[in-house]
Design a protein around this motif. Structure first.
Motif, PDB file in Angstrom:
ATOM      1  N   UNK A  18       0.919  -1.185   0.118  1.00 56.59           N
ATOM      2  CA  UNK A  18      -0.106   0.243  -0.023  1.00 56.59           C
ATOM      3  C   UNK A  18       0.985   1.098   0.077  1.00 56.59           C
ATOM      4  N   UNK A  19       0.195   2.281  -0.702  1.00 59.24           N
ATOM      5  CA  UNK A  19       0.933   3.724  -0.922  1.00 59.24           C
ATOM      6  C   UNK A  19       0.673   4.297   0.621  1.00 59.24           C
ATOM      7  N   UNK A  20      -0.686   4.102   1.035  1.00 63.78           N
ATOM      8  CA  UNK A  20      -1.084   4.796   2.072  1.00 63.78           C
ATOM      9  C   UNK A  20      -2.167   3.876   2.726  1.00 63.78           C
ATOM     10  N   UNK A  21      -2.495   4.151   4.046  1.00 65.82           N
ATOM     11  CA  UNK A  21      -3.605   3.400   4.621  1.00 65.82           C
ATOM     12  C   UNK A  21      -4.188   4.369   5.596  1.00 65.82           C
ATOM     13  N   UNK A  22      -5.627   4.054   5.653  1.00 62.21           N
ATOM     14  CA  UNK A  22      -6.362   4.673   6.818  1.00 62.21           C
ATOM     15  C   UNK A  22      -7.478   3.975   7.346  1.00 62.21           C
ATOM     16  N   UNK A  23      -7.664   4.026   8.645  1.00 63.52           N
ATOM     17  CA  UNK A  23      -8.297   2.947   9.417  1.00 63.52           C
ATOM     18  C   UNK A  23      -9.250   3.605  10.587  1.00 63.52           C
ATOM     19  N   UNK A  24     -10.365   2.985  10.739  1.00 57.00           N
ATOM     20  CA  UNK A  24     -11.408   3.249  11.834  1.00 57.00           C
ATOM     21  C   UNK A  24     -11.317   2.059  12.950  1.00 57.00           C
ATOM     22  N   UNK A  25     -11.143   2.403  14.167  1.00 58.61           N
ATOM     23  CA  UNK A  25     -11.177   1.468  15.235  1.00 58.61           C
ATOM     24  C   UNK A  25     -12.328   1.579  16.006  1.00 58.61           C
ATOM     25  N   UNK A  26     -13.059   0.463  16.060  1.00 59.01           N
ATOM     26  CA  UNK A  26     -14.429   0.570  16.816  1.00 59.01           C
ATOM     27  C   UNK A  26     -14.100   0.204  18.286  1.00 59.01           C
ATOM     28  N   UNK A  51      -8.450   6.566  13.251  1.00 57.96           N
ATOM     29  CA  UNK A  51      -9.369   7.263  14.078  1.00 57.96           C
ATOM     30  C   UNK A  51      -9.656   6.176  14.971  1.00 57.96           C
ATOM     31  N   UNK A  52      -9.513   6.607  16.508  1.00 59.78           N
ATOM     32  CA  UNK A  52      -9.677   5.654  17.592  1.00 59.78           C
ATOM     33  C   UNK A  52     -10.971   6.047  18.161  1.00 59.78           C
ATOM     34  N   UNK A 106      -0.841   9.750  11.770  1.00 53.09           N
ATOM     35  CA  UNK A 106      -2.029  10.583  12.271  1.00 53.09           C
ATOM     36  C   UNK A 106      -3.045   9.938  12.849  1.00 53.09           C
ATOM     37  N   UNK A 107      -3.142  10.202  14.337  1.00 55.88           N
ATOM     38  CA  UNK A 107      -4.226   9.561  15.281  1.00 55.88           C
ATOM     39  C   UNK A 107      -5.301  10.740  15.369  1.00 55.88           C
ATOM     40  N   UNK A 108      -6.462  10.163  15.495  1.00 51.37           N
ATOM     41  CA  UNK A 108      -7.553  10.879  16.002  1.00 51.37           C
ATOM     42  C   UNK A 108      -8.676  10.391  16.975  1.00 51.37           C
ATOM     43  N   UNK A 109      -9.289  10.882  17.587  1.00 53.28           N
ATOM     44  CA  UNK A 109      -9.973  10.298  18.688  1.00 53.28           C
ATOM     45  C   UNK A 109     -11.523  10.621  18.372  1.00 53.28           C
ATOM     46  N   UNK A 110     -12.262   9.590  18.325  1.00 53.66           N
ATOM     47  CA  UNK A 110     -14.041   9.867  18.314  1.00 53.66           C
ATOM     48  C   UNK A 110     -14.571  10.054  19.530  1.00 53.66           C
ATOM     49  N   UNK A 111     -14.817  11.012  20.103  1.00 47.44           N
ATOM     50  CA  UNK A 111     -15.347  10.813  21.313  1.00 47.44           C
ATOM     51  C   UNK A 111     -16.964  10.168  21.419  1.00 47.44           C
ATOM     52  N   UNK A 112     -17.410   9.638  22.414  1.00 47.47           N
ATOM     53  CA  UNK A 112     -18.556   9.180  22.587  1.00 47.47           C
ATOM     54  C   UNK A 112     -19.923  10.242  22.602  1.00 47.47           C
ATOM     55  N   UNK A 113     -19.248  11.214  22.901  1.00 47.65           N
ATOM     56  CA  UNK A 113     -20.340  12.671  22.777  1.00 47.65           C
ATOM     57  C   UNK A 113     -20.564  12.750  21.431  1.00 47.65           C
ATOM     58  N   UNK A 114     -19.959  12.374  20.450  1.00 47.51           N
ATOM     59  CA  UNK A 114     -20.028  12.879  18.979  1.00 47.51           C
ATOM     60  C   UNK A 114     -21.366  12.071  18.485  1.00 47.51           C
ATOM     61  N   UNK A 115     -21.918  11.133  19.136  1.00 47.43           N
ATOM     62  CA  UNK A 115     -23.007  10.432  18.836  1.00 47.43           C
ATOM     63  C   UNK A 115     -22.747   9.182  18.062  1.00 47.43           C
ATOM     64  N   UNK A 116     -23.863   8.634  17.354  1.00 51.32           N
ATOM     65  CA  UNK A 116     -23.457   7.283  16.451  1.00 51.32           C
ATOM     66  C   UNK A 116     -22.980   7.542  15.430  1.00 51.32           C
ATOM     67  N   UNK A 117     -21.691   7.107  15.002  1.00 50.41           N
ATOM     68  CA  UNK A 117     -21.045   7.361  13.888  1.00 50.41           C
ATOM     69  C   UNK A 117     -21.663   6.556  12.658  1.00 50.41           C
ATOM     70  N   UNK A 118     -21.334   6.829  11.698  1.00 53.67           N
ATOM     71  CA  UNK A 118     -21.537   6.098  10.085  1.00 53.67           C
ATOM     72  C   UNK A 118     -21.157   4.509  10.266  1.00 53.67           C
ATOM     73  N   UNK A 148     -20.142  -0.595  13.775  1.00 56.08           N
ATOM     74  CA  UNK A 148     -19.615  -1.887  14.408  1.00 56.08           C
ATOM     75  C   UNK A 148     -18.667  -2.533  13.427  1.00 56.08           C
ATOM     76  N   UNK A 149     -18.054  -1.867  12.596  1.00 55.91           N
ATOM     77  CA  UNK A 149     -16.945  -2.493  11.882  1.00 55.91           C
ATOM     78  C   UNK A 149     -15.549  -1.725  11.711  1.00 55.91           C
ATOM     79  N   UNK A 150     -14.804  -2.563  12.308  1.00 55.11           N
ATOM     80  CA  UNK A 150     -13.306  -2.123  11.941  1.00 55.11           C
ATOM     81  C   UNK A 150     -13.044  -2.091  10.560  1.00 55.11           C
ATOM     82  N   UNK A 151     -12.525  -0.823  10.057  1.00 52.16           N
ATOM     83  CA  UNK A 151     -12.251  -0.936   8.432  1.00 52.16           C
ATOM     84  C   UNK A 151     -10.959  -0.041   8.275  1.00 52.16           C
TER      85      UNK A 151
END
Length: 280
Positions: A103-111, A163-164, A196-208, A211-214
């Motif tokens: 891969x040339x670049x990777x991006x991820x979402x951790x549930x 994004x964690x 690059x790390x980002x955090x998705x707070x619980x207060x942001x509500x239900x994300x798109x 339930x899937x690590x992507x």
């Protein structure tokens, strides 16, 4: 940045593919087995047996070869596939591992858990043990997972964004000291220029992506593919429309997440909380 190495187009049988790549790299550099052994500190016969597919060796020698040849993560990914062939790795995961190495670049979402590329050995051990691994198999799988971090290291390492979910940072390991070390490791990895790390707070509500690590991979041919994983299965998504729908969901999650700077502050607060928990 140098072009990432394309590893497809040769043998698709995992053990043969691993041996084939080892031989190709050695011959490209016109090295004898003795010269390779002297350079890395292992007996020359080991490298001969590896190329003859008589042994797989262990993750430590494969990591050393990755470093020596300047192929961060590639050989270890192939080794994991070859070793996994004995552990009934699913074919789609084998293909994903090969693509990850290219891969040339990777991006991820951790549930719910820290992504494998950012795990400490202790974290990986507890997660893999929950999946049923034990004994020598567990030790081997932990070594392989930790070795994959080489993909993110070095001058030619690809960009990686994760994004964690806040749930990830509030679900500790059994050993609180090991949990603090995992959080500190996240901070350290986040200091790297390509990560690059980002955090998705619980207060942001239900994300798109609820339930899937992507994981998304930008490949050398310009395509983007995705690996989606739940606690029970994983799937490689290559069809363009499906990948685009997942990417739209990821973009929505990213819009809701804290900035990288604020995310780092949040993780640092989690480290402090973990340290305080140890004193109680």
């Amino acid at each position: 940045m140098p072009a990432r190495r394309v590893v497809t187009g040769r043998s698709q049988e995992p053990r043969k593919r691993f041996a084939e790549e080892l031989r190709k790299l050695r011959l490209e550099r016109k090295l004898s087995f003795r010269a390779l052994g002297n350079a890395l500190g292992w007996d020359a016969t080991l490298f001969s047996k590896l190329e003859k597919n008589e042994t797989l060796g262990g993750p430590e020698v494969v990591q050393a070869l990755d470093t020596y040849y300047g192929t961060p993560g590639l050989l270890l990914a192939l080794w994991e596939l070859a070793a996994g062939d004995q552990s009934q790795f699913k074919e789609r995961y084998r293909r994903y591992m090969l693509l990850e190495a290219e891969a040339l670049s990777l991006w991820h979402y951790a549930v719910s858990i820290v992504p494998g590329l950012l795990q400490t050995a202790a974290y990986a051990r507890e997660v893999l043990a929950l999946g049923g691994a034990s004994g020598e198999d567990l030790t081997r799988e932990v070594g392989a997972r930790i070795g994959r971090r080489d993909l993110l290291l070095g001058d030619s390492a690809p960009p990686f964004r994760s994004i964690l979910s806040e749930t990830v940072l509030r679900t500790p390991l059994t050993d609180r000291n090991e949990w603090r070390e995992q959080l500190e490791h996240l901070l350290a990895m986040g200091e790297r220029r390509n990560i690059t790390l980002q955090v998705l707070r619980q207060s942001a509500g239900l994300p798109a992506l609820t339930n899937t690590h992507t994981m998304f991979l930008k490949l050398t041919d310009g395509r983007t593919v995705a690996w989606v994983e739940t606690a029970y299965s994983g799937d490689l998504v290559e069809e363009t429309a499906s990948v685009e729908r997942l990417q739209l969901g990821y973009d929505q999650v990213r819009d809701l997440a804290l900035s990288p700077v604020d995310s780092r502050k949040f993780i640092a607060e989690m480290v402090e909380e973990a340290a305080c928990d140890q004193l109680i």
